[in-house]
Design an enzyme around this catalytic site. Structure first.
Site, PDB file in Angstrom:
ATOM      1  CB  ALA A  13      38.055  12.194  19.008  1.00 28.89           C
ATOM      2  N   GLY A  16      29.386  10.371  18.908  1.00 27.95           N
ATOM      3  CA  GLY A  16      28.990   9.198  19.682  1.00 27.95           C
ATOM      4  C   GLY A  16      27.739   8.611  19.083  1.00 27.95           C
ATOM      5  CG  ASP A 241      38.028   3.955  21.399  1.00 31.92           C
ATOM      6  OD1 ASP A 241      39.193   3.646  21.713  1.00 31.92           O
ATOM      7  OD2 ASP A 241      37.730   5.097  20.989  1.00 31.92           O
ATOM      8  N   GLY A 412      36.380   2.786  11.138  1.00 27.14           N
ATOM      9  CA  GLY A 412      35.980   3.663  10.044  1.00 27.14           C
ATOM     10  C   GLY A 412      36.939   3.666   8.875  1.00 27.14           C
TER      11      GLY A 412
END
Length: 493
Positions: A13, A16, A241, A412
């Site tokens: 979001a 990329g 994803d 992340g």
């Protein structure tokens, strides 16, 4: 780096990137070939994705990846977020920019759809949790608005499918991203045509569904002009994803006794299961059944995730440079533990805006003290996420009859040591954090299976365990978290 060269595009979001993978038969090496921002644009009051710029970045990443590889790329695949889509006309041209899932057009659509089709029927058909962002409600908004795009369009492609189309000419929907839409019937193994008809959504728009690992064909000729791309195949990975991220969770024993948290802008908290768990208890808990790679399913719940931290950071920047994430985490670690919690999944936190102000209003409404200063504000966000994770894991254990002894955190959020430790403490279970680049790794490993380098998912996960560091966080015996959890349960009851 040496070995068979593969290229994964992972679009989130906020950004990329193109990740180059080299597989030597035992270990996977990673190198970032290209990174780019992914910023939505507002057009005439509507939030849209800047999809043509994203495509230009992908085309650039293809050539950069090939140049860095120094040899032929074997394959490429794209994964993105779910639920958003592009509409194509009869000539395969994009009708309009895809609309962002945080756009306000879906406000009230869940309630209106429930008047046409009871939610129990929708859940029994699709097994998908109810969220205002779901594709079903985006399409229903277009139906209610009599949007002419639905008449002009011949095909609907989800975001990764759209990029695969522009790469290879394929007009198909990969299984994992198709199932998230709330338009697919996983029990029948087909689009939920009766449900769609009752809501006035044209079922003709939906593309044939293909499994993860499907070879979609070679790159189109204009992309093959770079000689290093001549033999490159376009492979559908886990195109959602989260499906790719879960493919890279280094489960032992097939995931028995383990839960996962794919931690990024959203936190996906779930279990890997062999078939959907579609029951009344699952519906009342608003659990979702999303397709995974190679015949698996992901029984999970979407939690708002690090979006709250991202929006707090943006608001704290004011007119200047935003504070760094590490600075915010240090401030939270130094802040006192006051047991202030919020329900991060409140719809008020879904849209962009003044997140610190919304958190303070929530605290006032629920009779809690307001966080004082930046450190306390960020601590409230992180503690609330950790408590939400515990709440979801306890639901999953009960409904799926799947005891959870360890929690894997990938993505992340695995870098956020404070949140990982809070999760271990709040859940009372060890947390295994890593790999950070799980989504790109899972994407690459599905490609490796497709091109014959690996035998299957179990072998791929052994590669993950042997290639990337995993950090372990042990839970501390601390009554603070049980007390905070009691308050949290009262808030969400």
């Amino acid at each position: 780096m040496s070995g068979r060269w593969l290229l994964a595009f992972d679009l989130g979001a906020e950004s990329g990137r193109a990740m180059l993978g080299a597989f030597d038969g035992r270990r996977l090496g990673l190198r970032e070939a290209h990174r780019f921002a992914n910023e939505p644009v507002e057009v005439a009051g509507q939030l849209q994705w800047d999809v043509l710029r994203l495509w230009a970045e992908i085309a650039s990443g293809l050539h950069r990846g090939a140049a860095l590889a120094g040899g032929d790329l074997a394959s490429v695949g794209v994964d993105t977020w779910a639920v958003d889509y592009g509409l194509l006309d009869a000539r395969g041209r994009l009708v309009a920019n895809p609309v962002h899932y945080r756009d306000r057009r879906t406000e009230g659509m869940r309630e209106l759809a429930a008047e046409a089709v009871p939610e129990g029927v929708t859940y029994r058909t699709t097994g998908i949790q109810f969220m205002p962002i779901n594709t079903l409600f985006q399409l229903y908004a277009q139906v209610r608005q009599e949007d002419p795009q639905l008449e002009w369009a011949e095909r609907l492609l989800f975001m990764p499918d759209l990029f695969h189309h522009w790469m290879s000419g394929s007009k198909s929907s990969e299984f994992s991203v198709a199932t998230t839409s709330q338009c697919y019937d996983p029990t029948a193994g087909s689009w939920a045509s009766e449900l769609l008809a009752r809501l006035g959504i044209p079922a003709r728009l939906f593309a044939p569904v293909v499994a993860s690992g499907t070879d979609l064909g070679p790159l189109l000729p204009h992309l093959r002009e770079d000689g290093r791309l001549g033999g490159c195949r376009v492979i559908a990975p886990g195109a959602h994803d989260t499906a790719s991220a879960v493919a890279a969770v280094p489960f032992e024993g097939g995931g028995q006794g383990a839960a996962y948290i794919s931690s990024g802008t959203w936190s996906l908290v779930g279990l890997e299961v062999p078939r959907p768990v579609i029951s009344e208890e699952a519906r009342l808990a608003n659990l979702t059944n999303e397709g995974g790679v190679f015949g698996t399913f992901r029984l999970l719940k979407n939690v708002m995730g690090l979006w709250l931290l991202q929006e707090c950071r943006r608001a704290l920047a004011g007119e200047g440079e935003p504070p760094g994430y590490e600075e915010l985490i240090r401030a939270a670690a130094a802040a006192p533990r006051r047991g202030i919690v919020v329900d991060p999944d409140q719809e008020r936190f879904l849209r962009p805006g003044d997140m610190p102000g919304r958190i303070r209003v929530y605290c006032r409404e629920h009779g809690e003290p307001e966080p004082e200063g930046t450190g306390e504000l960020i601590r409230v966000v992180l503690e609330s996420l950790a408590l939400r994770y515990r709440w979801v894991i306890e639901q999953l254990e009960r409904i799926a009859e799947h005891p959870v002894e360890v929690v894997h955190v990938v993505g992340g959020g695995a870098r956020n040591g404070l949140l990982c430790q809070m999760t271990a403490d709040a859940c009372g279970r060890p947390v295994l954090a890593g790999p950070v680049e799980a989504t790109a790794i899972g994407n690459l490993l599905v490609q490796a299976i497709s091109v014959g380098e690996l035998a299957g998912l179990g072998e791929a996960r052994e590669v993950v365990a042997g290639s990337f560091p995993i950090e372990r966080y042990e839970p501390a015996a601390d009554g603070y978290w049980d007390e905070a959890y009691g308050l949290f349960r009262r808030l969400v009851a």
